[in-house]
Scaffold this motif. Structure first.
Motif, PDB file in Angstrom:
ATOM      1  N   ASP A  39     -23.373  -3.951  -8.617  1.00 43.29           N
ATOM      2  CA  ASP A  39     -22.932  -2.978  -9.626  1.00 43.29           C
ATOM      3  C   ASP A  39     -21.412  -2.875  -9.689  1.00 43.29           C
ATOM      4  OD1 ASP A  39     -22.848  -1.861  -7.079  1.00 43.29           O
ATOM      5  OD2 ASP A  39     -23.235   0.176  -7.781  1.00 43.29           O
ATOM      6  N   LEU A  40     -20.742  -3.020  -8.539  1.00 42.03           N
ATOM      7  CA  LEU A  40     -19.285  -2.999  -8.539  1.00 42.03           C
ATOM      8  C   LEU A  40     -18.733  -4.277  -9.161  1.00 42.03           C
ATOM      9  CD1 LEU A  40     -16.523  -1.868  -7.816  1.00 42.03           C
ATOM     10  CD2 LEU A  40     -16.857  -2.651  -5.457  1.00 42.03           C
ATOM     11  N   ALA A  41     -19.360  -5.406  -8.855  1.00 45.30           N
ATOM     12  CA  ALA A  41     -18.921  -6.672  -9.452  1.00 45.30           C
ATOM     13  C   ALA A  41     -19.025  -6.609 -10.975  1.00 45.30           C
ATOM     14  CB  ALA A  41     -19.743  -7.828  -8.898  1.00 45.30           C
ATOM     15  N   SER A  42     -20.113  -6.020 -11.484  1.00 43.17           N
ATOM     16  CA  SER A  42     -20.281  -5.892 -12.937  1.00 43.17           C
ATOM     17  C   SER A  42     -19.223  -4.975 -13.530  1.00 43.17           C
ATOM     18  CB  SER A  42     -21.677  -5.344 -13.252  1.00 43.17           C
ATOM     19  OG  SER A  42     -22.677  -6.224 -12.778  1.00 43.17           O
ATOM     20  N   ALA A  43     -18.921  -3.883 -12.835  1.00 43.34           N
ATOM     21  CA  ALA A  43     -17.904  -2.953 -13.328  1.00 43.34           C
ATOM     22  C   ALA A  43     -16.526  -3.611 -13.365  1.00 43.34           C
ATOM     23  CB  ALA A  43     -17.879  -1.705 -12.451  1.00 43.34           C
ATOM     24  N   LEU A  44     -16.221  -4.431 -12.366  1.00 40.02           N
ATOM     25  CA  LEU A  44     -14.937  -5.134 -12.345  1.00 40.02           C
ATOM     26  C   LEU A  44     -14.835  -6.124 -13.503  1.00 40.02           C
ATOM     27  CD1 LEU A  44     -14.649  -5.830  -8.499  1.00 40.02           C
ATOM     28  CD2 LEU A  44     -13.207  -4.284  -9.821  1.00 40.02           C
ATOM     29  N   ALA A  45     -15.944  -6.811 -13.755  1.00 42.39           N
ATOM     30  CA  ALA A  45     -15.939  -7.784 -14.853  1.00 42.39           C
ATOM     31  C   ALA A  45     -15.769  -7.099 -16.201  1.00 42.39           C
ATOM     32  CB  ALA A  45     -17.235  -8.592 -14.823  1.00 42.39           C
ATOM     33  N   ALA A  46     -16.296  -5.884 -16.326  1.00 43.81           N
ATOM     34  CA  ALA A  46     -16.231  -5.171 -17.606  1.00 43.81           C
ATOM     35  C   ALA A  46     -14.930  -4.388 -17.778  1.00 43.81           C
ATOM     36  CB  ALA A  46     -17.423  -4.211 -17.713  1.00 43.81           C
ATOM     37  N   THR A  47     -14.155  -4.281 -16.703  1.00 36.38           N
ATOM     38  CA  THR A  47     -12.921  -3.479 -16.757  1.00 36.38           C
ATOM     39  C   THR A  47     -11.773  -4.298 -16.181  1.00 36.38           C
ATOM     40  OG1 THR A  47     -14.354  -1.588 -16.209  1.00 36.38           O
ATOM     41  CG2 THR A  47     -11.982  -1.175 -16.266  1.00 36.38           C
ATOM     42  N   PRO A  48     -11.257  -5.256 -16.921  1.00 33.79           N
ATOM     43  CA  PRO A  48     -10.194  -6.120 -16.384  1.00 33.79           C
ATOM     44  C   PRO A  48      -8.903  -5.347 -16.121  1.00 33.79           C
ATOM     45  CG  PRO A  48     -10.478  -6.497 -18.733  1.00 33.79           C
ATOM     46  CD  PRO A  48     -11.594  -5.596 -18.321  1.00 33.79           C
ATOM     47  N   GLY A  49      -8.250  -5.700 -15.019  1.00 38.37           N
ATOM     48  CA  GLY A  49      -6.993  -5.043 -14.659  1.00 38.37           C
ATOM     49  C   GLY A  49      -6.957  -4.742 -13.178  1.00 38.37           C
ATOM     50  N   PRO A  50      -5.859  -4.186 -12.683  1.00 37.92           N
ATOM     51  CA  PRO A  50      -5.752  -3.832 -11.264  1.00 37.92           C
ATOM     52  C   PRO A  50      -6.539  -2.567 -10.951  1.00 37.92           C
ATOM     53  CG  PRO A  50      -3.748  -3.216 -12.408  1.00 37.92           C
ATOM     54  CD  PRO A  50      -4.594  -3.940 -13.413  1.00 37.92           C
ATOM     55  N   VAL A  51      -6.939  -2.434  -9.694  1.00 35.57           N
ATOM     56  CA  VAL A  51      -7.714  -1.264  -9.272  1.00 35.57           C
ATOM     57  C   VAL A  51      -7.018  -0.586  -8.096  1.00 35.57           C
ATOM     58  CG1 VAL A  51      -9.905  -2.226 -10.049  1.00 35.57           C
ATOM     59  CG2 VAL A  51      -9.161  -2.622  -7.690  1.00 35.57           C
ATOM     60  N   LEU A  52      -7.217   0.734  -7.998  1.00 38.40           N
ATOM     61  CA  LEU A  52      -6.810   1.479  -6.816  1.00 38.40           C
ATOM     62  C   LEU A  52      -7.929   1.385  -5.784  1.00 38.40           C
ATOM     63  CD1 LEU A  52      -5.299   4.784  -8.281  1.00 38.40           C
ATOM     64  CD2 LEU A  52      -4.075   3.064  -6.936  1.00 38.40           C
ATOM     65  N   LEU A  53      -7.601   0.938  -4.578  1.00 38.12           N
ATOM     66  CA  LEU A  53      -8.567   0.846  -3.488  1.00 38.12           C
ATOM     67  C   LEU A  53      -8.304   2.006  -2.541  1.00 38.12           C
ATOM     68  CD1 LEU A  53     -10.791  -0.661  -1.896  1.00 38.12           C
ATOM     69  CD2 LEU A  53      -8.942  -2.013  -0.838  1.00 38.12           C
ATOM     70  N   VAL A  54      -9.245   2.929  -2.408  1.00 33.87           N
ATOM     71  CA  VAL A  54      -9.029   4.174  -1.679  1.00 33.87           C
ATOM     72  C   VAL A  54      -9.744   4.133  -0.335  1.00 33.87           C
ATOM     73  CG1 VAL A  54      -9.429   6.664  -1.716  1.00 33.87           C
ATOM     74  CG2 VAL A  54      -8.709   5.482  -3.797  1.00 33.87           C
ATOM     75  N   ASP A  55      -9.012   4.474   0.736  1.00 37.17           N
ATOM     76  CA  ASP A  55      -9.589   4.522   2.080  1.00 37.17           C
ATOM     77  C   ASP A  55      -8.943   5.682   2.829  1.00 37.17           C
ATOM     78  OD1 ASP A  55     -11.170   3.859   4.199  1.00 37.17           O
ATOM     79  OD2 ASP A  55     -10.245   1.915   4.614  1.00 37.17           O
ATOM     80  N   ASP A  56      -9.524   6.024   3.986  1.00 31.52           N
ATOM     81  CA  ASP A  56      -8.972   7.142   4.742  1.00 31.52           C
ATOM     82  C   ASP A  56      -7.847   6.718   5.674  1.00 31.52           C
ATOM     83  OD1 ASP A  56     -10.672   5.711   6.400  1.00 31.52           O
ATOM     84  OD2 ASP A  56     -11.605   7.460   7.324  1.00 31.52           O
ATOM     85  N   VAL A  76      -4.943  -5.396  -6.578  1.00 26.03           N
ATOM     86  CA  VAL A  76      -5.531  -4.356  -5.730  1.00 26.03           C
ATOM     87  C   VAL A  76      -4.392  -3.528  -5.157  1.00 26.03           C
ATOM     88  CG1 VAL A  76      -6.893  -3.861  -3.671  1.00 26.03           C
ATOM     89  CG2 VAL A  76      -7.533  -5.774  -5.158  1.00 26.03           C
ATOM     90  N   LEU A  77      -4.420  -2.227  -5.468  1.00 23.95           N
ATOM     91  CA  LEU A  77      -3.383  -1.295  -5.036  1.00 23.95           C
ATOM     92  C   LEU A  77      -3.996  -0.334  -4.013  1.00 23.95           C
ATOM     93  CD1 LEU A  77      -2.047  -0.392  -8.604  1.00 23.95           C
ATOM     94  CD2 LEU A  77      -1.341  -2.296  -7.144  1.00 23.95           C
ATOM     95  N   PRO A  78      -3.838  -0.616  -2.701  1.00 22.64           N
ATOM     96  CA  PRO A  78      -4.477   0.244  -1.690  1.00 22.64           C
ATOM     97  C   PRO A  78      -3.777   1.601  -1.571  1.00 22.64           C
ATOM     98  CG  PRO A  78      -4.071  -1.970  -0.834  1.00 22.64           C
ATOM     99  CD  PRO A  78      -3.276  -1.829  -2.094  1.00 22.64           C
ATOM    100  N   LEU A  79      -4.585   2.638  -1.441  1.00 21.79           N
ATOM    101  CA  LEU A  79      -4.105   4.008  -1.278  1.00 21.79           C
ATOM    102  C   LEU A  79      -4.902   4.637  -0.139  1.00 21.79           C
ATOM    103  CD1 LEU A  79      -2.477   6.505  -2.365  1.00 21.79           C
ATOM    104  CD2 LEU A  79      -4.472   6.992  -3.802  1.00 21.79           C
ATOM    105  N   VAL A  80      -4.213   5.032   0.938  1.00 19.13           N
ATOM    106  CA  VAL A  80      -4.900   5.581   2.112  1.00 19.13           C
ATOM    107  C   VAL A  80      -4.247   6.902   2.499  1.00 19.13           C
ATOM    108  CG1 VAL A  80      -5.526   3.285   2.959  1.00 19.13           C
ATOM    109  CG2 VAL A  80      -3.419   4.346   3.765  1.00 19.13           C
ATOM    110  N   LEU A  81      -4.991   7.668   3.287  1.00 18.18           N
ATOM    111  CA  LEU A  81      -4.430   8.923   3.773  1.00 18.18           C
ATOM    112  C   LEU A  81      -3.450   8.675   4.917  1.00 18.18           C
ATOM    113  CD1 LEU A  81      -7.583  11.247   3.796  1.00 18.18           C
ATOM    114  CD2 LEU A  81      -5.767  11.106   2.085  1.00 18.18           C
ATOM    115  N   SER A  92       0.827  -1.204   0.000  1.00 10.01           N
ATOM    116  CA  SER A  92       0.000   0.000   0.000  1.00 10.01           C
ATOM    117  C   SER A  92       0.861   1.254   0.000  1.00 10.01           C
ATOM    118  CB  SER A  92      -0.908   0.016   1.236  1.00 10.01           C
ATOM    119  OG  SER A  92      -1.607  -1.198   1.373  1.00 10.01           O
ATOM    120  N   ARG A  93       0.214   2.363  -0.315  1.00  8.82           N
ATOM    121  CA  ARG A  93       0.823   3.679  -0.143  1.00  8.82           C
ATOM    122  C   ARG A  93      -0.089   4.511   0.743  1.00  8.82           C
ATOM    123  NH1 ARG A  93       3.918   1.022  -2.743  1.00  8.82           N
ATOM    124  NH2 ARG A  93       5.554   1.759  -4.180  1.00  8.82           N
ATOM    125  N   ALA A  94       0.538   5.225   1.685  1.00  8.75           N
ATOM    126  CA  ALA A  94      -0.191   6.143   2.559  1.00  8.75           C
ATOM    127  C   ALA A  94       0.433   7.522   2.447  1.00  8.75           C
ATOM    128  CB  ALA A  94      -0.149   5.660   4.008  1.00  8.75           C
TER     129      ALA A  94
END
Length: 716
Positions: free
Chosen positions: A667-684, A707-712, A543-545
């Protein structure tokens, strides 16, 4: 043997101890009084004397004299490895054969036990944690109690829960004291005990009767010049230190309140050309030893340390102690500054308080003895188990972090409610009373100590006298040396370029956070089928913070923003801008998607937001901002299906709640299936890392290729 002959013999041992010619060293009258009480009268004594008074000389001289008269070995209970190393070296100078048993030398324990039994060891130094080891307690401790010639309890304030550094392992000494033959002398020593702690230690050690000898001396340190420098912010403090460290006398210690701050400050000072090293609870033992040796040999200007470098580190010519941040107790502060000026005429002691200090005090205050319901729950679990439970097995069944759980069990062990046996812990079934009144008084005392530190910073009276009075020193008088007695000697001015450099260092965003790779043990016991290593195809990436909440740079900006009590709102522009910088640096890193290397991570194809109960607007606006600036689609937000908040007690309890409440909506599961690749996971915010671990597992099971986590902020 008359007193004169014994005194002559004692002074000769002292000369060997300090490396002086015979007749050139002589015990002071108060030291001699303690030695005579131990050797001639076999009394129990409590010595409360300032740092540098020579407490170790008392027990080493007494050891030599007692051993010559046929007594068994001296057992010294010492809290820190640094103290042990210094004392073993000192003992050898006087021909005293000393060995130590602690966590750093388990491979030597059997040999040391054999040497003790053969009478080849004069002094055995034992860490307090050994007193709570089943094997040591059942096999070694009874033998030591039966054969010891002297028991020494160093840094005895650790016995008292009124003290600034209470350690429940120390309370095991009650058992050893109860088993000591009546004629075995006992010496307890400390430099940091006020009247309340002195009385409590005396009671705990069984030295509160008429036969007790309490030697308490004045606590003024004539070599120390105390001062407080109030600067506007962390950047000014760091810049001031970077400009003035070379002007401070000799070599010394720079104390910080957190590990992150110690590492941050050490890195900055090295950039400024100073030879310094960090020294914290996370420093490897070999690196600690090297750092101590470098400071003793003046190969470094300073060690930047947490309280891990405290009691017992002995460098007589230490020229200064600087605190970047106030300890929460004036007694603790007095103990730490006591490292300086032990063998030199003048040493400088500086306190640079920070606005983050009280948030750090509040955190440490929150991890005290648990509420009664948590204690009762733990006792109930142990009673129902019908077998010993190890800490890893017990942790999932209670709502306490392992370190806090272990401390609580040690207290309950001394109280007789639980017992540590081979294989873990068991309940004894003995009645136990939760002493709520005492715990409340201790908490109140902690609050009073915090107020005293505020008063110390603000006082216009003598600072040394202030500290002496906090330690109930009846002989406290103005010192004539501190910045309130003699006037400030410190120029608070900071050059603009130095301030800019410090601010640039503190405002540099970006922290890497390693992902969880193993599930907690014992999850099956609470109905969760997760165990062992997390499959590589379900793990999050590193992750990156933006920053650590415990550092003095971004931590000061993030703490008020991420506090559960702070109002929710959109991500501030400066914070979003810094996050974009973190992302850009991440992309250009050796494994980043813009690096062009063969093992580079593919560019993220979208952004996923974590749900937040406390700051939903903040997280949503952060995810939207990252998606907009990065020209990525916002794919959606994970869902929390349970109304119960995720517990922050321990890993197992967090994971159990997350495993049943965090889901990927359709709706998120459908978006993931339609957009293959890694995602940025954003949290505080991330602390334990389990929320990110569970979210990464769910997202990858739903089709995300990474899954590439990005937090504050990140805790710790």
């Amino acid at each position: 043997m008359d007193d004169l002959t014994l005194r002559t013999e004692a002074d000769a041992v002292l000369a060997e101890l300090v490396g002086a010619r015979e007749g050139a060293a002589r015990l002071r009258e108060d030291q001699w009084q303690a030695v005579a009480a131990l050797v001639e009268e076999h009394r129990r004594a409590l010595v409360v004397q300032r740092t540098g008074w020579g407490k170790s000389a008392v027990y080493f001289v007494a050891t030599a004299l007692l051993r010559r008269r046929g007594a068994g070995p001296t057992v010294i209970v010492s809290p820190l490895l640094a103290l042990m190393r210094n004392q073993v070296d000192a003992a050898e100078r006087a021909g005293i054969r000393a060995r130590t048993i602690n966590s750093a030398n388990p491979e030597e324990w059997d040999t040391i036990h054999e040497e003790v039994e053969r009478g080849e060891t004069d002094v055995l130094l034992v860490s307090p944690e050994r007193l709570n080891s089943v094997d040591f307690r059942e096999n070694m401790l009874p033998k030591l109690a039966a054969t010891a010639g002297l028991l020494v309890v160093d840094e005895a304030h650790c016995i008292s829960d009124w003290g600034h550094d209470f350690r429940p392992d120390y309370r095991r000494l009650r058992t050893m004291l109860a088993e000591l033959p009546a004629d075995v002398p006992v010496l307890a020593t400390t430099a940091t005990a006020n009247a309340r702690v002195t009385a409590d230690v005396a009671e705990q050690l069984g030295t509160g009767g008429a036969d007790a000898l309490v030697l308490r001396g004045p606590l003024d340190r004539e070599s120390l010049r105390l001062g407080v420098l109030k600067l506007p912010d962390a950047a000014h403090r760091l810049a001031w230190l970077g400009e003035r460290l070379g002007d401070l006398p000799g070599s010394g210690i720079i104390y910080t309140l957190t590990v992150a701050a110690a590492e941050e400050v050490a890195a900055y000072l090295r950039q400024r050309g100073y030879p310094v090293a960090s020294y914290t609870g996370k420093t490897e033992n070999a690196d600690r030893l090297q750092a101590e040796e470098d400071l003793l040999a003046n190969r470094v200007k300073a060690l930047v340390a947490t309280s891990a470098l405290g009691m017992g580190f002995d460098k007589p010519d230490l020229g200064f102690v600087v605190h970047l941040g106030s300890p929460s107790s004036p007694i603790s502060y007095y103990q730490q500054v006591g490292r300086a000026g032990r063998g030199v005429e003048h040493a400088d002691v500086l306190l640079l308080p920070g606005r983050e200090d009280e948030a750090i005090w509040a955190y440490f205050a929150s991890v005290g003895f648990p509420p009664e319901e948590q204690v009762r729950r733990t006792l109930s679990v142990l009673e129902q188990a019908g077998r010993p439970l190890s800490l890893p097995a017990l942790e999932p069944l209670v709502e306490l972090r392992r370190s806090r759980l272990e401390t609580m069990l040690k207290v309950l062990d001394v109280d007789g409610a639980v017992k540590r046996v081979k294989g873990g812990w068991i309940a004894t079934g003995q009645p136990w009373v939760y002493d709520a009144e005492r715990y409340a008084r201790v908490a109140h005392q902690r609050e009073a100590e915090q107020q005293a530190m505020r008063d110390y910073v603000a006082t216009t009276d003598c600072r040394m006298e202030f500290l002496q009075r906090q330690l109930d020193d009846e002989k406290a008088t103005p010192c004539g040396r501190c910045d309130t007695c003699a006037g400030p000697w410190l120029d608070p001015a900071v050059a603009p370029d130095a301030l800019a450099a410090a601010r640039g260092e503190l405002e540099r965003p970006g922290v890497e956070v390693e992902p969880r790779r193993m599930w907690p043990t014992g999850m099956a016991a609470i109905g969760v089928d997760l165990k062992g290593r997390i499959p590589a195809g379900q793990q999050a990436a590193t992750s990156r913070a933006l920053g650590r909440l415990s550092d003095i740079g971004w931590g000061n900006r993030l703490r008020p923003l991420l506090s559960p009590q702070s109002p929710d709102g959109p991500v501030p522009d400066d914070v979003l801008s810094a996050v974009v910088t973190v992302l850009a640096d991440w992309a250009r890193s050796p494994s980043g998607w813009a690096s062009g290397t063969a093992d580079a991570t593919p560019r993220p194809v979208g952004v996923v937001a974590m749900p937040s109960r406390t700051h939903p607007h903040l997280v949503t606006s952060l995810a939207e901002g990252v998606a907009r600036i990065g020209r990525l689609p916002l794919l959606g937000t994970l869902t929390l299906t349970d109304d119960h908040p995720t517990p922050r007690s321990n890993s197992a309890q967090r994971l159990r709640t997350l495993a049943t409440s965090l889901t990927v909506p359709p709706d998120l599961a459908s978006a993931l299936a339609a957009t293959p690749g890694p995602v940025l996971l954003v949290d505080d915010y991330t602390d334990s890392g389990w929320t990110l671990a569970v979210a990464a597992r769910l997202l990858r099971q739903a089709g995300a290729e990474g899954v590439l986590p990005l937090v504050l902020g990140v805790g710790g």
